[in-house]
Scaffold this motif. Structure first.
Motif, mmCIF file in Angstrom:
data_model
loop_
_atom_site.group_PDB
_atom_site.id
_atom_site.type_symbol
_atom_site.label_atom_id
_atom_site.label_comp_id
_atom_site.label_asym_id
_atom_site.label_seq_id
_atom_site.Cartn_x
_atom_site.Cartn_y
_atom_site.Cartn_z
ATOM 1 N N HIS A 26 0.853 -1.169 -0.132
ATOM 2 C CA HIS A 26 -0.008 -0.030 0.046
ATOM 3 C C HIS A 26 1.021 1.240 0.024
ATOM 4 O O HIS A 26 0.722 2.076 -0.686
ATOM 5 C CB HIS A 26 -0.959 0.074 1.224
ATOM 6 C CG HIS A 26 -1.673 1.284 1.456
ATOM 7 N ND1 HIS A 26 -0.988 2.231 2.507
ATOM 8 C CD2 HIS A 26 -2.461 2.021 0.775
ATOM 9 C CE1 HIS A 26 -1.910 3.434 2.385
ATOM 10 N NE2 HIS A 26 -2.733 3.285 1.465
ATOM 11 N N LEU A 29 2.305 1.849 -3.390
ATOM 12 C CA LEU A 29 1.286 2.327 -4.205
ATOM 13 C C LEU A 29 1.086 3.709 -4.126
ATOM 14 O O LEU A 29 0.887 4.539 -4.923
ATOM 15 C CB LEU A 29 0.067 1.507 -4.086
ATOM 16 C CG LEU A 29 0.116 0.305 -5.031
ATOM 17 C CD1 LEU A 29 -1.284 -0.641 -4.490
ATOM 18 C CD2 LEU A 29 0.075 0.488 -6.524
ATOM 19 N N ARG A 30 0.883 4.145 -2.670
ATOM 20 C CA ARG A 30 0.635 5.469 -2.486
ATOM 21 C C ARG A 30 1.730 6.417 -2.698
ATOM 22 O O ARG A 30 1.411 7.733 -3.322
ATOM 23 C CB ARG A 30 0.410 5.395 -0.712
ATOM 24 C CG ARG A 30 -0.444 6.872 -0.490
ATOM 25 C CD ARG A 30 -0.623 6.529 0.865
ATOM 26 N NE ARG A 30 0.003 7.860 1.337
ATOM 27 C CZ ARG A 30 0.682 7.780 2.751
ATOM 28 N NH1 ARG A 30 0.340 6.746 3.400
ATOM 29 N NH2 ARG A 30 1.257 9.005 3.238
ATOM 30 N N ASP A 37 -1.469 9.904 -14.314
ATOM 31 C CA ASP A 37 -2.141 10.490 -13.264
ATOM 32 C C ASP A 37 -1.799 12.033 -13.590
ATOM 33 O O ASP A 37 -0.848 12.574 -13.065
ATOM 34 C CB ASP A 37 -1.441 10.014 -11.822
ATOM 35 C CG ASP A 37 -1.897 10.580 -10.572
ATOM 36 O OD1 ASP A 37 -2.924 11.398 -10.438
ATOM 37 O OD2 ASP A 37 -1.169 10.452 -9.578
ATOM 38 N N LEU A 100 -7.251 5.441 -11.135
ATOM 39 C CA LEU A 100 -6.339 5.629 -9.917
ATOM 40 C C LEU A 100 -6.714 4.402 -8.859
ATOM 41 O O LEU A 100 -5.751 4.189 -8.007
ATOM 42 C CB LEU A 100 -6.523 7.045 -9.329
ATOM 43 C CG LEU A 100 -6.381 8.220 -10.306
ATOM 44 C CD1 LEU A 100 -6.733 9.594 -9.378
ATOM 45 C CD2 LEU A 100 -4.757 8.065 -10.443
ATOM 46 N N HIS A 104 -5.030 -0.277 -6.215
ATOM 47 C CA HIS A 104 -5.234 -0.512 -4.692
ATOM 48 C C HIS A 104 -6.271 -1.559 -4.739
ATOM 49 O O HIS A 104 -6.412 -2.424 -3.543
ATOM 50 C CB HIS A 104 -5.732 0.663 -4.243
ATOM 51 C CG HIS A 104 -4.952 1.702 -4.043
ATOM 52 N ND1 HIS A 104 -3.884 1.823 -3.121
ATOM 53 C CD2 HIS A 104 -4.413 2.908 -5.234
ATOM 54 C CE1 HIS A 104 -3.074 2.820 -3.284
ATOM 55 N NE2 HIS A 104 -3.318 3.219 -4.326
ATOM 56 N N SER A 150 -5.266 6.522 -2.435
ATOM 57 C CA SER A 150 -4.950 6.778 -3.827
ATOM 58 C C SER A 150 -5.044 7.925 -4.338
ATOM 59 O O SER A 150 -4.521 8.548 -5.316
ATOM 60 C CB SER A 150 -5.486 5.691 -4.708
ATOM 61 O OG SER A 150 -6.748 5.770 -5.108
#
Length: 176
Positions: A26, A29-30, A37, A100, A104, A150
């Motif tokens: 996580h 990814l964050r 994006d 986005l 996740h 996200s």
């Protein structure tokens, strides 16, 4: 009238969110930007997240099955199929969710890679209907947690001005 799932179900949802937020996957990814994006993507995703609710879940695409629960409960557990298992193929969910959030959602513990679907189960109640409601609640919390982790928050004008002053100050100090 929809009955509310027991407190035990809420505890498992909060434990999942806490574990997901602290996982190294996580955090990676964050901290990474998804390809494509842009600020426009962030704004659109924020608006989508504000309007997201239980009515936005693709309930028609979900397959719900029941089986016997486990654990204490006596005769009810042994004879009644009260455990609910919700299966939602990602091909039906992802088109209705901002891009986005896709990584996740795939990183969640509910994701089954072989079937490319989310598999959510609940057996914390004695009634089938309460367990189905708990499954949909877990799905909703999964999507909300993915969105919160996200989608970057909006920058206030005051914060933008503060950052601008800091950059100007750093530039002046480095170039006397």
């Amino acid at each position: 009238m929809i009955s509310r799932p027991s407190l035990k179900c809420f505890e498992s949802i909060h434990i999942y969110v806490r574990e997901f937020r602290s996982s190294t996957y996580h955090l990676a990814l964050r901290n990474s930007l998804v390809a494509g994006d842009t600020e426009a993507d962030q704004v659109a995703a924020r608006e989508w997240l504000k309007g997201f609710g239980p009515s936005n879940l693709p309930k028609n695409s979900c397959e719900v099955s029941f089986s016997r629960s486990s654990g204490p409960g006596g005769q009810n557990v042994n004879k009644v199929n009260s455990k609910a298992m919700l299966r939602l193929p990602l091909r039906d969910l992802l088109p209705s969710v901002p891009k986005l959030l896709h990584d996740h959602i795939r990183a969640s513990p509910y994701y089954a890679e072989k079937s490319d679907a989310l598999v959510i189960q609940a057996d914390c109640n004695r009634k089938q209907s309460d367990n189905v409601d708990a499954c949909f609640m877990k799905l909703q919390h999964l999507i909300l947690a993915a969105g919160r982790s996200s989608i970057r928050g909006e920058t206030s004008p005051e914060q933008a001005e503060r950052v601008k002053r800091l950059y100007e100050c750093a530039y002046r100090c480095s170039n006397p």
